[in-house]
Scaffold this active site. Sequence first.
Site, PDB file in Angstrom:
ATOM      1  N   ARG A  59      34.097  33.203  35.049  1.00 52.36           N
ATOM      2  CA  ARG A  59      34.189  34.467  34.298  1.00 52.36           C
ATOM      3  C   ARG A  59      35.401  34.516  33.387  1.00 52.36           C
ATOM      4  O   ARG A  59      35.404  35.216  32.381  1.00 52.36           O
ATOM      5  CB  ARG A  59      34.162  35.664  35.254  1.00 52.36           C
ATOM      6  CG  ARG A  59      32.760  36.061  35.639  1.00 52.36           C
ATOM      7  CD  ARG A  59      32.742  36.972  36.824  1.00 52.36           C
ATOM      8  NE  ARG A  59      33.008  36.232  38.031  1.00 52.36           N
ATOM      9  CZ  ARG A  59      33.219  36.786  39.224  1.00 52.36           C
ATOM     10  NH1 ARG A  59      33.220  38.078  39.357  1.00 52.36           N
ATOM     11  NH2 ARG A  59      33.439  36.034  40.274  1.00 52.36           N
ATOM     12  N   GLU A  96      40.166  37.043  47.004  1.00 50.40           N
ATOM     13  CA  GLU A  96      40.029  38.296  47.758  1.00 50.40           C
ATOM     14  C   GLU A  96      38.902  38.142  48.781  1.00 50.40           C
ATOM     15  O   GLU A  96      38.942  38.715  49.845  1.00 50.40           O
ATOM     16  CB  GLU A  96      39.707  39.432  46.775  1.00 50.40           C
ATOM     17  CG  GLU A  96      39.913  40.804  47.382  1.00 50.40           C
ATOM     18  CD  GLU A  96      39.343  41.915  46.516  1.00 50.40           C
ATOM     19  OE1 GLU A  96      38.893  41.651  45.398  1.00 50.40           O
ATOM     20  OE2 GLU A  96      39.327  43.056  47.005  1.00 50.40           O
TER      21      GLU A  96
HETATM   22  P1  AMP Z   1      42.339  36.773  43.131  1.00 50.46           P
HETATM   23  O1  AMP Z   1      42.538  35.296  43.214  1.00 50.46           O
HETATM   24  O2  AMP Z   1      42.277  37.415  44.487  1.00 50.46           O
HETATM   25  O3  AMP Z   1      43.344  37.440  42.220  1.00 50.46           O
HETATM   26  O4  AMP Z   1      40.895  36.996  42.515  1.00 50.46           O
HETATM   27  C1  AMP Z   1      40.661  36.822  41.172  1.00 50.46           C
HETATM   28  C2  AMP Z   1      39.367  36.135  40.882  1.00 50.46           C
HETATM   29  O5  AMP Z   1      38.323  36.488  41.790  1.00 50.46           O
HETATM   30  C3  AMP Z   1      38.883  36.517  39.513  1.00 50.46           C
HETATM   31  O6  AMP Z   1      38.583  35.313  38.848  1.00 50.46           O
HETATM   32  C4  AMP Z   1      37.677  37.390  39.719  1.00 50.46           C
HETATM   33  O7  AMP Z   1      36.599  36.862  38.982  1.00 50.46           O
HETATM   34  C5  AMP Z   1      37.364  37.332  41.199  1.00 50.46           C
HETATM   35  N1  AMP Z   1      37.480  38.634  41.906  1.00 50.46           N
HETATM   36  C6  AMP Z   1      38.299  38.901  42.955  1.00 50.46           C
HETATM   37  N2  AMP Z   1      38.148  40.150  43.414  1.00 50.46           N
HETATM   38  C7  AMP Z   1      37.200  40.718  42.629  1.00 50.46           C
HETATM   39  C8  AMP Z   1      36.600  42.019  42.582  1.00 50.46           C
HETATM   40  N3  AMP Z   1      36.939  42.993  43.416  1.00 50.46           N
HETATM   41  N4  AMP Z   1      35.671  42.244  41.634  1.00 50.46           N
HETATM   42  C9  AMP Z   1      35.314  41.263  40.752  1.00 50.46           C
HETATM   43  N5  AMP Z   1      35.843  40.036  40.750  1.00 50.46           N
HETATM   44  C10 AMP Z   1      36.773  39.745  41.675  1.00 50.46           C
END
Ligand code: AMP
Length: 173
Positions: A59, A96
């Site tokens: 994405r 996450e």
């Molecule tokens: P993080 O590594 O936890 O900061 O997560 C970021 C990545 O995970 C991004 O590339 C997002 O595409 C995806 N992501 C994590 N949490 C969400 C969420 N609540 N909604 C949509 N995409 C998420």
Amino acid sequence: MKKIKEEIIEVQDYPIKGIGFKDLTPVWKNQVLFNELINEMTETWGGFKIDMVASIESRGFIVGAPIAYKLNAGFIPLRKPNKLPREVYTQHVKLEYGETEIQVHKDAFDGVENVLIVDDLLATGGTAIAAHRLIPKDIVVGFGFMVELSKLNGRKKIEEISDAKIESLVIYD
Ligand code: AMP
């Protein structure tokens, strides 16, 4: 910006229970909003010298590539495992809602300066930090996100490892 936020759909318990998933596809689908989104995410970096955008599959590519184009920068994809054909560096990513790895060609950043890391969303910061680890530290100029979930403290975690500027277009408290 308000309009962009209004188009984001929150889907509860996706992909696993307890996660409020931000579905950004309605924003990307809207010709006016997609244009506005890319313009605004680009304008933030107007005062900076950026030679390269590094973006995270998949994405991240949706916003990262058009921003690179608008900045007249190059583009380096940070990819999911086993997608790149030559020798790679690998970083483990804790998300996450799961775990994965991202990879980059070993020579991708040779001779490169002034890199902007772009992703669609900042949650816990795990992905952005893994991306940062794949790039020589001193050439990272900034981090740009379409959405930031501030409760998950990703920004603080990035600030612990980097002095680069962090910019998010839409922030959720
Ligand atoms: P993080 O590594 O936890 O900061 O997560 C970021 C990545 O995970 C991004 O590339 C997002 O595409 C995806 N992501 C994590 N949490 C969400 C969420 N609540 N909604 C949509 N995409 C998420």
